[in-house]
Design a protein around this motif. Structure first.
Motif, PDB file in Angstrom:
ATOM      1  N   GLN A 135      -6.487  -6.157  -3.594  1.00  0.00           N
ATOM      2  CA  GLN A 135      -7.708  -6.614  -2.922  1.00  0.00           C
ATOM      3  C   GLN A 135      -8.095  -5.630  -1.817  1.00  0.00           C
ATOM      4  OE1 GLN A 135      -7.850 -10.799  -1.798  1.00  0.00           O
ATOM      5  NE2 GLN A 135      -8.959 -10.303   0.087  1.00  0.00           N
ATOM      6  N   PHE A 136      -7.109  -5.166  -1.027  1.00  0.00           N
ATOM      7  CA  PHE A 136      -7.403  -4.163   0.017  1.00  0.00           C
ATOM      8  C   PHE A 136      -8.031  -2.916  -0.601  1.00  0.00           C
ATOM      9  CE2 PHE A 136      -3.375  -5.844   2.317  1.00  0.00           C
ATOM     10  CZ  PHE A 136      -4.066  -6.942   2.767  1.00  0.00           C
ATOM     11  N   TYR A 137      -7.416  -2.465  -1.705  1.00  0.00           N
ATOM     12  CA  TYR A 137      -7.894  -1.234  -2.338  1.00  0.00           C
ATOM     13  C   TYR A 137      -9.310  -1.417  -2.878  1.00  0.00           C
ATOM     14  CZ  TYR A 137      -8.238   2.790  -5.421  1.00  0.00           C
ATOM     15  OH  TYR A 137      -8.671   3.943  -6.024  1.00  0.00           O
ATOM     16  N   ASN A 138      -9.581  -2.539  -3.544  1.00  0.00           N
ATOM     17  CA  ASN A 138     -10.910  -2.789  -4.090  1.00  0.00           C
ATOM     18  C   ASN A 138     -11.964  -2.871  -3.002  1.00  0.00           C
ATOM     19  OD1 ASN A 138     -11.431  -3.742  -7.205  1.00  0.00           O
ATOM     20  ND2 ASN A 138      -9.274  -3.813  -6.635  1.00  0.00           N
ATOM     21  N   LYS A 139     -11.587  -3.421  -1.867  1.00  0.00           N
ATOM     22  CA  LYS A 139     -12.565  -3.634  -0.803  1.00  0.00           C
ATOM     23  C   LYS A 139     -12.847  -2.364  -0.024  1.00  0.00           C
ATOM     24  CE  LYS A 139     -12.947  -7.572   0.964  1.00  0.00           C
ATOM     25  NZ  LYS A 139     -12.731  -8.882   1.608  1.00  0.00           N
ATOM     26  N   PHE A 140     -11.816  -1.548   0.227  1.00  0.00           N
ATOM     27  CA  PHE A 140     -11.976  -0.400   1.117  1.00  0.00           C
ATOM     28  C   PHE A 140     -11.899   0.951   0.403  1.00  0.00           C
ATOM     29  CE2 PHE A 140     -10.278  -3.869   3.795  1.00  0.00           C
ATOM     30  CZ  PHE A 140     -11.331  -3.970   4.687  1.00  0.00           C
ATOM     31  N   LYS A 141     -11.456   0.951  -0.858  1.00  0.00           N
ATOM     32  CA  LYS A 141     -11.440   2.161  -1.691  1.00  0.00           C
ATOM     33  C   LYS A 141     -10.892   3.379  -0.952  1.00  0.00           C
ATOM     34  CE  LYS A 141     -13.175   0.331  -5.440  1.00  0.00           C
ATOM     35  NZ  LYS A 141     -12.420   0.228  -6.697  1.00  0.00           N
ATOM     36  N   LYS A 142     -11.747   4.399  -0.779  1.00  0.00           N
ATOM     37  CA  LYS A 142     -11.294   5.668  -0.215  1.00  0.00           C
ATOM     38  C   LYS A 142     -11.239   5.685   1.316  1.00  0.00           C
ATOM     39  CE  LYS A 142     -11.054   7.416  -4.340  1.00  0.00           C
ATOM     40  NZ  LYS A 142      -9.753   7.678  -4.978  1.00  0.00           N
ATOM     41  N   ASP A 143     -11.640   4.573   1.947  1.00  0.00           N
ATOM     42  CA  ASP A 143     -11.651   4.537   3.410  1.00  0.00           C
ATOM     43  C   ASP A 143     -10.244   4.506   4.004  1.00  0.00           C
ATOM     44  OD1 ASP A 143     -14.380   4.597   3.457  1.00  0.00           O
ATOM     45  OD2 ASP A 143     -14.628   2.443   3.742  1.00  0.00           O
ATOM     46  N   ILE A 144      -9.300   3.940   3.254  1.00  0.00           N
ATOM     47  CA  ILE A 144      -7.931   3.805   3.759  1.00  0.00           C
ATOM     48  C   ILE A 144      -6.941   4.141   2.642  1.00  0.00           C
ATOM     49  CG2 ILE A 144      -8.639   1.987   5.377  1.00  0.00           C
ATOM     50  CD1 ILE A 144      -7.204  -0.016   3.502  1.00  0.00           C
ATOM     51  N   ALA A 145      -5.673   4.295   3.026  1.00  0.00           N
ATOM     52  CA  ALA A 145      -4.590   4.421   2.051  1.00  0.00           C
ATOM     53  C   ALA A 145      -3.933   3.052   1.902  1.00  0.00           C
ATOM     54  CB  ALA A 145      -3.569   5.454   2.512  1.00  0.00           C
ATOM     55  N   VAL A 146      -3.718   2.623   0.678  1.00  0.00           N
ATOM     56  CA  VAL A 146      -3.080   1.339   0.395  1.00  0.00           C
ATOM     57  C   VAL A 146      -1.791   1.612  -0.359  1.00  0.00           C
ATOM     58  CG1 VAL A 146      -3.272  -0.869  -0.800  1.00  0.00           C
ATOM     59  CG2 VAL A 146      -5.281   0.115   0.329  1.00  0.00           C
ATOM     60  N   ALA A 147      -0.679   1.173   0.199  1.00  0.00           N
ATOM     61  CA  ALA A 147       0.623   1.457  -0.414  1.00  0.00           C
ATOM     62  C   ALA A 147       1.486   0.206  -0.430  1.00  0.00           C
ATOM     63  CB  ALA A 147       1.336   2.573   0.344  1.00  0.00           C
ATOM     64  N   VAL A 148       2.468   0.214  -1.320  1.00  0.00           N
ATOM     65  CA  VAL A 148       3.455  -0.873  -1.379  1.00  0.00           C
ATOM     66  C   VAL A 148       4.851  -0.267  -1.457  1.00  0.00           C
ATOM     67  CG1 VAL A 148       1.907  -2.542  -2.457  1.00  0.00           C
ATOM     68  CG2 VAL A 148       3.253  -1.045  -3.905  1.00  0.00           C
ATOM     69  N   ASP A 149       5.777  -0.952  -0.804  1.00  0.00           N
ATOM     70  CA  ASP A 149       7.192  -0.569  -0.852  1.00  0.00           C
ATOM     71  C   ASP A 149       7.973  -1.695  -0.193  1.00  0.00           C
ATOM     72  OD1 ASP A 149       9.714   0.631  -0.814  1.00  0.00           O
ATOM     73  OD2 ASP A 149       8.867   2.622  -0.448  1.00  0.00           O
ATOM     74  N   SER A 150       8.960  -2.247  -0.897  1.00  0.00           N
ATOM     75  CA  SER A 150       9.761  -3.323  -0.305  1.00  0.00           C
ATOM     76  C   SER A 150      10.598  -2.812   0.862  1.00  0.00           C
ATOM     77  CB  SER A 150      10.661  -3.967  -1.364  1.00  0.00           C
ATOM     78  OG  SER A 150      11.523  -3.002  -1.936  1.00  0.00           O
ATOM     79  N   ASN A 151      10.892  -1.509   0.863  1.00  0.00           N
ATOM     80  CA  ASN A 151      11.606  -0.875   1.971  1.00  0.00           C
ATOM     81  C   ASN A 151      10.551  -0.259   2.894  1.00  0.00           C
ATOM     82  OD1 ASN A 151      12.962   0.922   3.701  1.00  0.00           O
ATOM     83  ND2 ASN A 151      14.581   1.294   2.200  1.00  0.00           N
TER      84      ASN A 151
END
Length: 334
Positions: free
Chosen positions: A102-118
């Motif tokens: 959802q973050f990525y769809n909303k803000f696209k290239k404006d921000i970096a969206v990442a996931v990592d459990s660590n």
């Protein structure tokens, strides 16, 4: 389910002691936390979900993205990938989780969206990017104490505040109430629109904040427009519809729709629900489907729902937003 929770009450003291001891080891420096020389803001809660972390992250992104290179880092709950993943044009709910998607769809290239459990590893990978993020927003990382965020935003709902709750498995708290002392800001979310100053004062007294802590109250603001992948509608365009929710607490949304006098049936699923083929087939027979933005991220992949699926955006309204914004901006500037 409630009966089972009460039957598990003897486990509550054990859970309390384990989580209390873990926090104490971090507080004493026996277990190590890593701090950073750039702004890291954590948004989290003491309870097991449903406090409004996603719209709060989006609020902070909107506040900061014009002046800073912003990154969000989430665990990526229920994703089918492992390790560090940076969202790109191939991202999907399955690869990064519905909320980061959802973050990525909303803000696209404006921000970096990442996931990592660590989170430590995730932050180090983000710092390898060019250009590197200037601000990192940690989504749902209040209990991830291996990272010491420079600023902690703790959320608690008006209807179920942490000071009225107990720890799991009988209650909903992930850790004892004393954990709230780590917060810089406590935001009471999902407040009624008619909340008055006396009610706020009573609530603040119950929270009993530390001298360094600020307490704010916020509410949910619903869009007047429904969105699909390709078009928009208003509720006036729909005589009736099916509301589909797979979130921790759908009550505020249902209450809002009822207050509008709308005609709908409600299909309520568990938080982050994985829809089965049979459920998708049943939904395909509905004329109009309205869902949350988070659920839309999981459902929009199904072609049979494409022409009937809409989501209702929400955003956070913070009382004394100017003061709240200044606290965030002052931390980032430091």
């Amino acid at each position: 389910m409630k009966i089972l929770r009460y039957l598990l009450f003897p486990i509550v003291p054990i859970y309390f002691m384990v989580t209390w001891l873990r926090n104490k080891l971090y507080d004493l420096g026996i277990k190590k936390s890593k701090s950073y020389d750039f702004p890291v803001i954590c948004v989290g809660n003491l309870s097991a979900g449903g406090t409004g972390k996603t719209p709060m992250i989006e609020y902070l992104v909107t506040l900061l993205k014009i002046d800073y290179k912003v990154a969000t880092l989430s665990r990526g709950y229920k994703r089918k990938t492992e390790g560090f993943v940076l969202a790109d044009e191939n991202a999907a709910a399955d690869s990064i989780g519905d909320e980061p998607f959802q973050f990525y769809n909303k803000f696209k290239k404006d921000i970096a969206v990442a996931v990592d459990s660590n989170r430590q590893h995730g932050i180090s990978k983000l710092q390898e990017l060019q250009p590197k993020p200037e601000v990192v927003l940690l989504d749902d990382a209040y209990q991830h104490r291996k990272v010491k965020a420079g600023f902690n935003v703790l959320l608690t709902t008006f209807s179920n505040p942490y000071f009225k709750d107990i720890v799991l498995p009988t209650g909903d708290l992930r850790e004892p109430r004393a954990g709230a002392k780590r917060a810089n800001v406590i935001v009471v979310t999902k407040c009624p629109s008619d909340l008055n100053s006396i009610q706020k004062e009573v609530f603040i007294n119950r929270i009993n904040p530390e001298k360094h802590q600020h307490v704010f109250f916020s509410s949910i603001a619903y869009s007047e427009t429904l969105y699909s992948e390709t078009k928009t509608k208003t509720f006036d365009d729909l005589k009736s519809f099916t509301l589909v929710t797979g979130i921790a607490n759908a009550t505020p949304l249902v209450q809002f729709l009822n207050e509008q006098g709308l005609s709908f049936e409600h299909l309520n699923f568990s938080d982050h629900h994985d829809f089965t083929a049979q459920e998708i087939e049943q939904l395909s027979k509905k004329q109009h489907i309205v869902t949350t933005e988070k659920d839309f991220m999981r459902l929009k992949q199904y072609e049979v729902l494409k022409d009937k699926l809409y989501y209702l955006p929400i955003h956070v309204k913070i009382d004394d937003a100017q003061k709240f914004n200044k606290l965030i901006e002052a931390f980032v500037k430091r």
